[in-house]
Design a protein around this motif. Sequence first.
Motif, PDB file in Angstrom:
ATOM      1  N   THR A 226      42.015  39.026  32.344  1.00 50.14           N
ATOM      2  CA  THR A 226      41.290  37.710  32.808  1.00 50.14           C
ATOM      3  C   THR A 226      40.433  37.936  34.189  1.00 50.14           C
ATOM      4  O   THR A 226      41.135  38.038  35.124  1.00 50.14           O
ATOM      5  N   PRO A 227      39.297  37.985  34.105  1.00 50.76           N
ATOM      6  CA  PRO A 227      38.389  38.399  35.440  1.00 50.76           C
ATOM      7  C   PRO A 227      38.234  37.293  36.175  1.00 50.76           C
ATOM      8  O   PRO A 227      38.003  36.318  35.799  1.00 50.76           O
ATOM      9  N   SER A 228      38.420  37.455  37.435  1.00 44.87           N
ATOM     10  CA  SER A 228      37.786  36.663  38.630  1.00 44.87           C
ATOM     11  C   SER A 228      36.736  36.774  38.866  1.00 44.87           C
ATOM     12  O   SER A 228      36.086  37.937  38.574  1.00 44.87           O
ATOM     13  N   GLN A 229      35.911  35.926  39.718  1.00 48.91           N
ATOM     14  CA  GLN A 229      34.819  36.251  40.284  1.00 48.91           C
ATOM     15  C   GLN A 229      34.750  37.409  41.176  1.00 48.91           C
ATOM     16  O   GLN A 229      33.874  38.232  41.313  1.00 48.91           O
ATOM     17  N   ALA A 230      35.950  37.370  41.901  1.00 46.07           N
ATOM     18  CA  ALA A 230      36.085  38.660  42.933  1.00 46.07           C
ATOM     19  C   ALA A 230      36.125  39.973  42.092  1.00 46.07           C
ATOM     20  O   ALA A 230      35.614  40.725  42.615  1.00 46.07           O
ATOM     21  N   PHE A 231      36.680  39.996  41.030  1.00 50.90           N
ATOM     22  CA  PHE A 231      36.860  41.049  40.187  1.00 50.90           C
ATOM     23  C   PHE A 231      35.357  41.596  39.800  1.00 50.90           C
ATOM     24  O   PHE A 231      35.082  42.670  39.731  1.00 50.90           O
ATOM     25  N   ASP A 233      32.646  40.813  41.137  1.00 50.06           N
ATOM     26  CA  ASP A 233      31.985  41.181  42.300  1.00 50.06           C
ATOM     27  C   ASP A 233      32.302  42.727  42.585  1.00 50.06           C
ATOM     28  O   ASP A 233      31.492  43.559  42.883  1.00 50.06           O
ATOM     29  N   ASP A 304      49.903  47.278  39.980  1.00 49.47           N
ATOM     30  CA  ASP A 304      50.104  45.911  39.972  1.00 49.47           C
ATOM     31  C   ASP A 304      51.795  45.951  40.094  1.00 49.47           C
ATOM     32  O   ASP A 304      52.454  46.914  40.175  1.00 49.47           O
TER      33      ASP A 304
END
Length: 368
Positions: A226-231, A233, A304
Motif C-alpha cells: 500500500t503506497p504512501s506519497q512518501a513511498f 516520492d 521491516d
Amino acid sequence: MSARDSDTVFNLSPEMFPARGDLVLATGDGFTVTAFRYPSSVEGLRIENRRGQVTVLPYLGQMIWDAVFDGRRLTMGNVFPHPRKGASIIETYGAFAYHAGVLRNGAPGPEDDHPLHGEMPVAGMDSAHLRFGCDDAGAFVELCSETEYVMGFGPHYIARPRVRLRADSGLIEVEMAVENLSAHPMELMYMLHANFDFVAGAQIHQPAAFSPEGTVVRRTIPGHVTPSQAFLDLLDDLSGNPARMQTLDEPALYSPEQVFYVRGLGTNAEGRTRLVMALPEGDACSVSYRPEDLPHCVRWILNDGDAQVAAFALPSTCEPEGYTAEKAKGHVRILPPGETARFPVTLGYLSAQEAPAAIAEVNQMSKD
C-alpha cells in the motif's frame, strides 16, 4: 552436476525422518548428513561440512530453509519458526532460497490467477536421494529431488532440483532442471529466489552500472504493497539515483520493499556473472551464474518488523510482474517437447579472506 559411475547413491524415503530427535544418515569426508522432522511434520535434511551447514526440505519444493557458515546465518529474518506445508509460498515465507515458477512466476497482476511465484516453491517432491562423489573440484554431497507435474489437456513436466555442498566451502551449488514431457510446447518462468539476511551497512558490488539504465527501479506497485506519497516520492528519487541503495546504510528506506532490475551485467571468459554483497565485518555473500541461462537479475530488499531480507541477486528468466505482464514483455520462455532447461547457480558465503578476490572479479567484469 553430472554423476559418475563411482558415485554413491543413498535413496531416501519420508519414513526415514524421525518424528522426534535426529537420525544421522551418513558421515565422512568432512560431511555429516542428518534427517529430522519439524513440529509441522515437514521433513528436514541437515547437511554439514567443515564450514557450516545447510538445511534442505527434500520433499517440500527442495527449499533451502536455512544456511549457516563460519557462524554467519545467511537466511532472511522472518516470523516463521519452522516451515509449513501450504498452497503457496506465502504460507511458509522463511526460506533462505526456493525455486520460483515454473509455469507461472512473480506477483500476480489484476488479470492473473496464479499464486505468488507459481506452483514450484511448495511442490511436493515424489522422490529424493543423496549422492556422494568426487569431481575435479573435490568431494561433494548432493541432494537430488524429483517431482512430476501433469494436468489433463495441460502441461506435463518433471522438475529435478539439486543442492550440492563441498567439504571446505561456504558456497552452495544449486540447479533446477525442467523437462517438458508433453507433446506440446510449454511456457516456462523460473527464478532462484535467494533470500539473504538484511545487514545494515552492507555494500553491493555488481558488474553493471548503478545508473538509471543499469539498475532500474520497479515502478509497478504489487497488490501486497500500500503506497504512501512518501513511498512514491522515494521511487522517483531512486529512479534517478539508484546508487543511493548501493550501500544499505539507510535501513528505513526498505519499508515497504524496494525492487530493482539489474541490466547489462558483465561476464568473465566462461560467460558467468557474479554479484557480491560485502558485509561490514569484511566477509561477504555471493551469487554467480550464466546470464545465458538466466537473462534477468532482480533485486528485492525489505526491512521491516516482520521480514529482513536483502535478496541482492535473484537470477531469473523473467521479471516478477506476473504472467500477463511478462507475457506482454516477451519474457515467457517456451520449452519445446522433450527438451530440458537447466538453471545452475552458485551462491552462499565468503570469508573475510575470500571476499576480496570475489570483489576484484566483479570489478574486472565491469571493465571487460
